[in-house]
Design a protein around this motif. Structure first.
Motif, PDB file in Angstrom:
ATOM      1  N   PRO A 291      -2.053  -2.526 -14.659  1.00  0.00           N
ATOM      2  CA  PRO A 291      -0.983  -1.848 -13.641  1.00  0.00           C
ATOM      3  C   PRO A 291      -1.693  -2.482 -12.294  1.00  0.00           C
ATOM      4  N   GLU A 292      -2.962  -2.831 -12.123  1.00  0.00           N
ATOM      5  CA  GLU A 292      -3.279  -3.415 -10.737  1.00  0.00           C
ATOM      6  C   GLU A 292      -2.675  -4.732 -10.399  1.00  0.00           C
ATOM      7  N   ARG A 293      -2.216  -5.523 -11.341  1.00  0.00           N
ATOM      8  CA  ARG A 293      -1.808  -6.746 -11.377  1.00  0.00           C
ATOM      9  C   ARG A 293      -0.107  -6.942 -10.766  1.00  0.00           C
ATOM     10  N   GLY A 294       0.522  -5.702 -10.794  1.00  0.00           N
ATOM     11  CA  GLY A 294       2.112  -5.531 -10.474  1.00  0.00           C
ATOM     12  C   GLY A 294       2.033  -5.256  -9.023  1.00  0.00           C
ATOM     13  N   PHE A 295       2.911  -6.031  -8.487  1.00  0.00           N
ATOM     14  CA  PHE A 295       3.299  -5.856  -7.092  1.00  0.00           C
ATOM     15  C   PHE A 295       4.861  -5.794  -6.639  1.00  0.00           C
ATOM     16  N   ARG A 296       5.037  -4.970  -5.622  1.00  0.00           N
ATOM     17  CA  ARG A 296       6.425  -4.844  -5.226  1.00  0.00           C
ATOM     18  C   ARG A 296       6.724  -5.550  -3.925  1.00  0.00           C
TER      19      ARG A 296
ATOM     20  N   GLN B  47       1.420  -2.600  -3.815  1.00  0.00           N
ATOM     21  CA  GLN B  47       0.911  -2.544  -5.160  1.00  0.00           C
ATOM     22  C   GLN B  47       1.913  -1.530  -5.646  1.00  0.00           C
ATOM     23  N   ARG B  48       2.537  -2.115  -7.161  1.00  0.00           N
ATOM     24  CA  ARG B  48       3.596  -1.402  -7.718  1.00  0.00           C
ATOM     25  C   ARG B  48       3.181  -0.068  -8.120  1.00  0.00           C
ATOM     26  N   ASP B  49       2.175   0.136  -8.359  1.00  0.00           N
ATOM     27  CA  ASP B  49       1.675   1.514  -8.808  1.00  0.00           C
ATOM     28  C   ASP B  49       1.209   2.156  -7.764  1.00  0.00           C
ATOM     29  N   CYS B  50       1.656   2.997  -6.964  1.00  0.00           N
ATOM     30  CA  CYS B  50       1.146   3.735  -5.628  1.00  0.00           C
ATOM     31  C   CYS B  50       0.378   5.065  -6.101  1.00  0.00           C
TER      32      CYS B  50
END
Length: 330
Positions: free
Chosen positions: A244-249, A262-265
């Motif tokens: 999850p920490e490697r996903g970005f918006r 970061q995608r997971d806020c």
């Protein structure tokens, strides 16, 4: 509301339509997780809309049978541990929902006849797609994945049989929103701001509170057209262990990158601080680096920016000038 909020442009129906997976995937297939798109018949959508959680007896699932293979599920099983409760009392539970089967079927009106669903053809198409993707997939509908229902499947969306997929979709509020309210709060004019939508009315409504009047004006502006119904598809993506920490918006305006989050806020990832500049440069280079055209459909919104050698940036493949793009950084 502050001016900063009310002056933000509203989302249009066209933008939401462009965000459907089947719409954008052909343009980004070469940089996306391998996926299969399965058309959904109308009776399956009707099943998703219906009350209760049940499966046809011919549809296998492993969700209620541990993490064994789908082949371990007997053909006479109701795809639910709940069916055993009624079977102990000699009751036929094959057409009951999970809730009714737990109650032994007593909650079912005596004169009610259960609607029988048959997903045999869909099961076959889904099994072919699962096999083509290596045996494990994670599902989504046109826009949303059933992340809020992952508790049913040991906390993840990894599926190996059609029934696993169907039960996750059936149990998800996110998927329900896709079906019932896909264009909720959309406007028809892409240049309209929230502030403009809340204005209107000549003040002749007398004692109607301002908040109620604003709500009525917004509802009028955002009412979606009744034509052009949504064609629903089941998206199956090859299962990957994503961190999850490697996903970005990424936020795009004028087809230029203007922001990254970061995608997971909902979580704090302290390790990202040290990699901040590297992540920024990696994403910026990824989105702006010229690459060969994919030959995807750019008829809606238009793709631009390609050079005479037939190369283009990923940002130029986008249908909309203003949108968000999710990027995963290895």
């Amino acid at each position: 509301m502050t001016n900063e909020v009310t002056n933000m442009p509203m989302t249009t129906r066209r933008q939401v339509e462009n965000a459907q997976f089947a719409r954008w995937y052909p343009n980004f297939r070469d940089v996306s997780i391998r996926s299969e798109i399965v058309p959904l018949p109308e009776h399956f959508i009707n099943w998703l809309k219906a009350d209760g959680v049940s499966l046809p007896t011919s549809t296998p699932t492993t969700i209620f049978c541990g993490q064994g293979s789908a082949d371990d599920v007997g053909s006479d099983d109701d795809s639910s541990w709940a069916s055993d409760e009624g079977a102990k009392e000699g009751k036929d539970t094959s057409d009951l929902s999970v809730e009714q089967a737990v109650d032994g079927g007593d909650s079912k009106p005596a004169d009610a006849k259960p609607h029988k669903f048959d997903f045999a053809e869909l099961d076959e198409a889904v099994n072919r797609a699962i096999s083509a993707l290596g045996g494990s997939v994670f599902p989504k509908l046109n826009w949303s994945s059933p992340q809020d229902a992952s508790w049913m499947n040991m906390g993840n969306l990894k599926c190996r049989s059609p029934g696993d997929i169907y039960l996750l979709l059936k149990s998800s509020d996110f998927v329900s929103h896709d079906i019932h309210f896909p264009f909720d709060a959309c406007c028809l004019d892409e240049n309209l701001s929230l502030e403009a939508s809340l204005k209107g009315g000549s003040g002749a409504k007398g004692s109607v509170p301002r908040e109620q009047e604003a709500s009525e004006n917004l509802a009028t502006v955002t009412a979606p057209p009744t034509n052009n119904p949504v064609t629903y598809t089941l998206v199956l993506r090859k299962w990957c262990e994503l961190r999850p920490e490697r996903g970005f918006r990424c936020f795009v305006r004028g087809k230029e990158l203007v922001g990254i989050s970061q995608r997971d806020c909902t979580a704090h990832f302290p390790q990202l601080e040290a990699d901040r500049e590297t992540i920024h440069d990696t994403i910026e280079n990824f989105l702006n680096r010229p690459r060969a055209k994919t030959g995807g459909d750019c008829s809606s919104g238009g793709c631009g920016g390609s050079d005479k050698n037939g190369s283009e940036r990923l940002l130029d493949r986008l249908f909309d000038n203003k949108c968000v793009v999710d990027v995963y950084v290895n």
